[in-house]
Enzyme design. Structure first.
Site, PDB file in Angstrom:
ATOM      1  N   LYS A   1      14.089  35.737  38.525  1.00 41.93           N
ATOM      2  CA  LYS A   1      15.278  35.465  37.621  1.00 41.93           C
ATOM      3  C   LYS A   1      15.128  33.637  37.654  1.00 41.93           C
ATOM      4  O   LYS A   1      14.602  32.968  39.114  1.00 41.93           O
ATOM      5  CB  LYS A   1      16.134  35.777  38.676  1.00 41.93           C
ATOM      6  CG  LYS A   1      16.695  36.991  38.100  1.00 41.93           C
ATOM      7  CD  LYS A   1      18.711  37.246  38.353  1.00 41.93           C
ATOM      8  CE  LYS A   1      19.354  38.796  38.266  1.00 41.93           C
ATOM      9  NZ  LYS A   1      20.215  38.777  38.005  1.00 41.93           N
TER      10      LYS A   1
ATOM     11  N   HIS B   1      35.291  34.572  40.442  1.00 41.32           N
ATOM     12  CA  HIS B   1      34.132  34.315  41.870  1.00 41.32           C
ATOM     13  C   HIS B   1      35.533  34.359  42.598  1.00 41.32           C
ATOM     14  O   HIS B   1      35.609  34.935  43.678  1.00 41.32           O
ATOM     15  CB  HIS B   1      33.115  34.469  41.551  1.00 41.32           C
ATOM     16  CG  HIS B   1      32.404  34.650  40.550  1.00 41.32           C
ATOM     17  ND1 HIS B   1      30.981  33.968  39.687  1.00 41.32           N
ATOM     18  CD2 HIS B   1      31.422  35.650  41.055  1.00 41.32           C
ATOM     19  CE1 HIS B   1      30.593  34.906  39.715  1.00 41.32           C
ATOM     20  NE2 HIS B   1      30.175  35.880  39.672  1.00 41.32           N
TER      21      HIS B   1
END
Length: 171
Positions: free
Chosen positions: A51, A27
């Site tokens: 989630k 990332h």
């Protein structure tokens, strides 16, 4: 248009969306490279009620800020709903998506085409991650960390202490 016939330059804003649960070296590589392409990058944490992240939104945002430092060209935010709606609200014309492997491409390609259908004025830019991080995912980091493994080579040093504390609590 200017007298020379060129358009006046506009600030190029891109959104780099994800859950970043937690942020990985992959990332970070994508964020760093995106800052070389765009004037302003918004790292946008998607809030998905379906989630259950390991790290609360506030902690994920803090970890990303710890990694990014004080660069005024980048900010960390969160959003609910459609990504293209959020991008328009932020004045962004570009979405950044990282690719690790061929399997990522198929999913991301479908996602990009759906976004293109919803918002033809917003483009998706794919950036492949570096060779050292192509196998790393947040879920892999969480799994290794919870089982007591060493994740120090998988995540930025700035967040290691936060991760270690959290993994000890879960063990």
């Amino acid at each position: 248009m200017t007298r020379s016939g060129f358009r006046e330059s506009r600030r190029l804003v891109a959104i780099y969306p994800g859950s970043f649960d937690p942020i990985t070296n992959g990332h970070w590589d994508i964020m760093r490279r995106a800052l070389g392409l765009f004037d302003h990058v918004v790292v946008a944490l998607a809030v998905n009620v379906h989630k259950r992240p390991m790290f609360p939104l506030s902690i994920r945002m803090r970890m990303i800020r710890d990694v990014l430092g004080q660069d005024p060209r980048v900010e960390v935010d969160s959003f609910h709903g459609l990504l293209v709606d959020y991008a328009r609200a932020r004045g962004a014309r570009f979405l950044i998506r990282g690719l690790r492997a061929v399997a990522d491409f198929e999913y991301e390609f479908q996602f990009a085409h759906m976004n293109r259908q919803l918002a033809p004025d917003i483009d998706t830019i794919f950036l492949p991650t570096n060779e050292e991080s192509f196998y790393v995912s947040s879920s892999l980091v969480r799994e290794v960390g919870v089982m007591g493994g060493d994740v120090s080579g998988l995540v930025p040093k700035a967040i290691l202490s936060t991760l270690k504390k959290r993994f000890r609590k879960r063990a």
